[in-house]
Design a protein around this motif. Sequence first.
Motif, PDB file in Angstrom:
ATOM      1  N   UNK A  96       0.842  -1.203   0.000  1.00  0.00           N
ATOM      2  CA  UNK A  96       0.000   0.000   0.000  1.00  0.00           C
ATOM      3  C   UNK A  96       0.873   1.248   0.000  1.00  0.00           C
ATOM      4  N   UNK A  97       1.908   1.229   0.837  1.00  0.00           N
ATOM      5  CA  UNK A  97       2.862   2.338   0.864  1.00  0.00           C
ATOM      6  C   UNK A  97       3.585   2.455  -0.467  1.00  0.00           C
TER       7      UNK A  97
ATOM      8  N   UNK B  38      -5.856  -1.298 -14.304  1.00  0.00           N
ATOM      9  CA  UNK B  38      -7.124  -1.853 -13.856  1.00  0.00           C
ATOM     10  C   UNK B  38      -7.095  -3.375 -13.834  1.00  0.00           C
ATOM     11  N   UNK B  39      -6.425  -3.986 -14.824  1.00  0.00           N
ATOM     12  CA  UNK B  39      -6.270  -5.448 -14.806  1.00  0.00           C
ATOM     13  C   UNK B  39      -5.466  -5.888 -13.575  1.00  0.00           C
ATOM     14  N   UNK B  54      -8.297  -1.542  -3.892  1.00  0.00           N
ATOM     15  CA  UNK B  54      -8.950  -0.228  -3.827  1.00  0.00           C
ATOM     16  C   UNK B  54      -7.970   0.881  -4.167  1.00  0.00           C
ATOM     17  N   UNK B  55      -6.795   0.820  -3.524  1.00  0.00           N
ATOM     18  CA  UNK B  55      -5.818   1.882  -3.723  1.00  0.00           C
ATOM     19  C   UNK B  55      -5.333   1.922  -5.160  1.00  0.00           C
ATOM     20  N   UNK B  56      -5.125   0.729  -5.753  1.00  0.00           N
ATOM     21  CA  UNK B  56      -4.650   0.710  -7.134  1.00  0.00           C
ATOM     22  C   UNK B  56      -5.731   1.228  -8.079  1.00  0.00           C
ATOM     23  N   UNK B  57      -7.013   0.907  -7.817  1.00  0.00           N
ATOM     24  CA  UNK B  57      -8.075   1.375  -8.706  1.00  0.00           C
ATOM     25  C   UNK B  57      -8.203   2.885  -8.667  1.00  0.00           C
ATOM     26  N   UNK B  58      -8.024   3.481  -7.475  1.00  0.00           N
ATOM     27  CA  UNK B  58      -8.165   4.928  -7.409  1.00  0.00           C
ATOM     28  C   UNK B  58      -6.891   5.631  -7.828  1.00  0.00           C
ATOM     29  N   UNK B  59      -5.748   5.178  -7.300  1.00  0.00           N
ATOM     30  CA  UNK B  59      -4.479   5.877  -7.533  1.00  0.00           C
ATOM     31  C   UNK B  59      -3.835   5.444  -8.845  1.00  0.00           C
ATOM     32  N   UNK B  62      -6.736   5.641 -11.789  1.00  0.00           N
ATOM     33  CA  UNK B  62      -7.351   6.957 -11.892  1.00  0.00           C
ATOM     34  C   UNK B  62      -6.346   8.078 -12.032  1.00  0.00           C
ATOM     35  N   UNK B  63      -5.595   8.324 -10.950  1.00  0.00           N
ATOM     36  CA  UNK B  63      -4.723   9.499 -10.903  1.00  0.00           C
ATOM     37  C   UNK B  63      -3.573   9.380 -11.905  1.00  0.00           C
ATOM     38  N   UNK B  64      -3.002   8.155 -12.058  1.00  0.00           N
ATOM     39  CA  UNK B  64      -1.874   7.999 -12.988  1.00  0.00           C
ATOM     40  C   UNK B  64      -2.303   8.289 -14.419  1.00  0.00           C
TER      41      UNK B  64
END
Lengths: 135, 81
Positions: A96-97, B38-39, B54-59, B62-64
Amino acid sequence: MSDLIPFIVAKYNYWIYITLMMIGLYAMIAKNNLVKKIVGMNIFQTAIILFYVSIGAKKGATIPIIEHAHGDAHGAVSHTIEIAHYINPLPHVLMLTAIVVSVATLGVALALAIKVYNRHKTLEEDEIIDQIKGI
Amino acid sequence: MIWQLDLAILTLVVVCAIAAISVKDLLGSAILFGAYSFMMCLLWAIMGAVDVAFTEASVGAGVSTVFFVAAVFRSTRRTKD
């Protein structure tokens, strides 16, 4: 030789992670465009994160949230926690980090690429080197 | 973890990675990188790492992607390789 093929097939996910890592490394080294290099860097980072998350995975286990943590109807916790029923959450927390760090490095790298473009009007590495040598 | 689903999504991830670094258009590269992220997020969800997903889907997805599209619009879409 007959032992080797089941060994390779059983660990297929690790081989694909190594393939992804090498795709990212190839893009970082051999591509000529700066944005392509940054894409390669991100592919490399996510491949390493994927490797770490897959270390913590277990067959037949559920997500690391304890079931019936507040006890039964009488309020007493009457069972012990079986560690094999839960996925190891430690690699998740570490990665996560790493995801947040990777998006920060992506932002800095793209800002530097835009600065390079404003100065040299190109993103190609060989044209930038030619301009620097020509000055 | 269902190994058929795992293998199918791993194949899609490798295809998206190769396409993202070999397409001759930086905007297309950015969108393919979003698909790759997303994959990867789906892969983590089926491995049980829902917080990382969750973090990968948003960050990641999304952001990348927004960063890449913004950088391409501030510079150029042209690429030689």
